[in-house]
Design a protein around this motif. Structure first.
Motif, PDB file in Angstrom:
ATOM      1  N   MET A   1      57.208  -6.699   1.397  1.00 24.63           N
ATOM      2  CA  MET A   1      57.490  -6.418   0.125  1.00 24.63           C
ATOM      3  C   MET A   1      58.400  -5.128   0.058  1.00 24.63           C
ATOM      4  O   MET A   1      57.900  -4.077   0.953  1.00 24.63           O
ATOM      5  N   ASN A   2      59.469  -5.106  -0.486  1.00 26.53           N
ATOM      6  CA  ASN A   2      60.256  -3.890  -0.912  1.00 26.53           C
ATOM      7  C   ASN A   2      60.060  -3.048   0.512  1.00 26.53           C
ATOM      8  O   ASN A   2      59.475  -1.770   0.506  1.00 26.53           O
TER       9      ASN A   2
ATOM     10  N   PRO B   1      62.936 -15.634  -1.304  1.00 29.83           N
ATOM     11  CA  PRO B   1      61.719 -14.961  -1.856  1.00 29.83           C
ATOM     12  C   PRO B   1      61.358 -15.146  -3.100  1.00 29.83           C
ATOM     13  O   PRO B   1      61.787 -15.889  -4.008  1.00 29.83           O
TER      14      PRO B   1
ATOM     15  N   GLN C   1      54.776  -2.770   3.193  1.00 28.50           N
ATOM     16  CA  GLN C   1      55.634  -2.384   2.141  1.00 28.50           C
ATOM     17  C   GLN C   1      56.229  -1.024   2.307  1.00 28.50           C
ATOM     18  O   GLN C   1      55.308  -0.116   2.691  1.00 28.50           O
TER      19      GLN C   1
ATOM     20  N   VAL D   1      59.759  -9.738  -3.915  1.00 25.03           N
ATOM     21  CA  VAL D   1      60.661  -8.720  -4.287  1.00 25.03           C
ATOM     22  C   VAL D   1      60.593  -8.081  -5.675  1.00 25.03           C
ATOM     23  O   VAL D   1      60.719  -8.826  -6.447  1.00 25.03           O
TER      24      VAL D   1
ATOM     25  N   GLU E   1      66.396  -5.999  -4.672  1.00 26.11           N
ATOM     26  CA  GLU E   1      66.681  -7.429  -4.473  1.00 26.11           C
ATOM     27  C   GLU E   1      67.963  -7.333  -3.294  1.00 26.11           C
ATOM     28  O   GLU E   1      67.959  -7.988  -2.488  1.00 26.11           O
TER      29      GLU E   1
ATOM     30  N   LEU F   1      60.656 -13.682  -6.373  1.00 22.37           N
ATOM     31  CA  LEU F   1      61.190 -12.368  -7.323  1.00 22.37           C
ATOM     32  C   LEU F   1      60.207 -12.252  -8.376  1.00 22.37           C
ATOM     33  O   LEU F   1      59.766 -12.963  -9.020  1.00 22.37           O
TER      34      LEU F   1
ATOM     35  N   MET G   1      58.314 -13.556   1.312  1.00 22.32           N
ATOM     36  CA  MET G   1      58.955 -12.219   1.059  1.00 22.32           C
ATOM     37  C   MET G   1      58.635 -12.109  -0.435  1.00 22.32           C
ATOM     38  O   MET G   1      59.136 -13.022  -1.256  1.00 22.32           O
TER      39      MET G   1
ATOM     40  N   ARG H   1      66.021 -10.137   4.634  1.00 25.03           N
ATOM     41  CA  ARG H   1      65.562 -11.503   4.774  1.00 25.03           C
ATOM     42  C   ARG H   1      66.479 -12.223   5.572  1.00 25.03           C
ATOM     43  O   ARG H   1      66.353 -12.987   6.454  1.00 25.03           O
TER      44      ARG H   1
ATOM     45  N   MET I   1      66.406  -6.394  -0.010  1.00 20.15           N
ATOM     46  CA  MET I   1      65.628  -7.358   0.612  1.00 20.15           C
ATOM     47  C   MET I   1      66.344  -8.696   1.012  1.00 20.15           C
ATOM     48  O   MET I   1      66.020  -9.283   1.974  1.00 20.15           O
TER      49      MET I   1
ATOM     50  N   GLN J   1      61.909  -6.384  -8.424  1.00 22.45           N
ATOM     51  CA  GLN J   1      63.441  -6.260  -8.528  1.00 22.45           C
ATOM     52  C   GLN J   1      63.639  -5.004  -9.495  1.00 22.45           C
ATOM     53  O   GLN J   1      64.888  -4.788  -9.528  1.00 22.45           O
TER      54      GLN J   1
END
Length: 305
Positions: free
Chosen positions: A147-148, A272, A123, A247, A256, A274, A245, A263, A259, A249
């Motif tokens: 992640m992010n 992902p 991340q 994310v 999002e 979410l 994945m 992706r 990402m 948000q």
């Protein structure tokens, strides 16, 4: 080797909430001799490895909610503190830090611990660096939990959110780390937010954190950009492992949209997970949920769970 190195006193890390993990140290990484690296190593020694990489201005404390669940599922979790962060040594000069400085340290760290079958968990800067590691050692990696984050390829304009963050960080050399985490993760208690400040007794300890925003490759010829473009091709064409994945948000910088772009370059990446109530620091906002989802997605849920 940097000539001026700071080491946060151990007393700064006493009684941190949720962080009763045994410390491990290495001071003999090739190219980094005498520079002490701290890492967590939880779970059976012969179990599958989850290599958990943090970003700025966090440290391995970020993974404290995920580690127990992964270990309970029979996994081994290794979470290093990058140089300049956490319990690792901190070169005092910002010029000591570079994309290659951090990346090579991670590669030497993986070699030193003879890691194989790794689930890469990344991340923020953990992804900017971590997503380039398979170029050097593709045989070490089996799964990806991302992640992010992003790849710093230098050929895509940086977003307004990141540019604003970089300007803010540059204008605040003594970053209010606790305030930053409280704004991003409103559920954090005061003592948890203070734990993120523990590595930085004063501004002189924050050189590594100050350096990071200016190390994000923003031009095609920036350090790390060409490497990241090669990594992008590798993930598009060579990756055959499992991926999840997740994310947050509510992240205004790497949410999002960013990402979705990432992706699109990870071969076989499914839709992902979410997380509408999570922001940039997904591990804080939804760590337990993400750990359970990853174990399930990778077919590692213990019997009876």
């Amino acid at each position: 080797m940097p000539t001026s190195i700071l080491r946060t006193p151990d007393a700064a890390f006493a009684d941190l909430p949720g962080y009763a993990f045994a410390p491990h140290y290495l001071s003999d990484l090739p190219g980094y001799l005498g520079l002490r690296l701290h890492y967590l190593d939880e779970g059976p020694e012969d179990a599958p490895i989850w290599l958990c990489l943090h970003g700025q201005p966090s440290w391995s404390y970020l993974y404290r909610k995920m580690i127990p669940l992964l270990v309970a599922a029979g996994q081994r979790v290794i979470a290093p503190d990058l140089y300049g962060f956490g319990k690792s040594d901190k070169p005092e000069s910002e010029g000591s830090y570079s994309f290659d400085f951090h990346r090579e340290a991670l590669l030497r760290f993986m070699e030193r611990l003879e890691m194989r079958g790794v689930t890469l968990v990344c991340q923020d800067w953990g992804g900017l660096l971590g997503l380039t590691l398979p170029l050097a050692a593709p045989e070490r990696f089996s799964r990806l939990l991302v992640m992010n984050t992003a790849l710093g390829t230098g050929d895509i304009p940086l977003g307004e959110g990141f540019l604003a963050w970089r300007a803010y960080a540059n204008a605040h050399p003594d970053l209010d780390v606790a305030g930053l985490f409280k704004r991003s993760c409103s559920q954090l208690s005061e003592v948890e937010a203070a734990a993120y400040v523990a590595p930085f007794p004063d501004a002189s300890f924050q050189a590594g954190s100050r350096a990071f925003p200016n190390l994000v490759p923003d031009q095609p010829d920036a350090p790390g950009a060409e490497l990241s473009r090669r990594a992008r091709v590798w993930w598009q064409n060579e990756w055959t492992g499992q991926t999840l994945m997740a994310v947050g948000q509510r992240d205004p910088v790497l949410g999002e949209g960013a990402m979705a772009s990432l992706r699109s370059v990870i071969r076989g990446c499914p839709p992902p997970l979410l997380l509408p109530d999570a922001g940039h620091f997904v591990q804080e906002d939804a760590g337990e949920q993400v750990a359970r989802a990853a174990l399930s997605a990778f077919g590692l849920v213990p019997a009876g769970s």
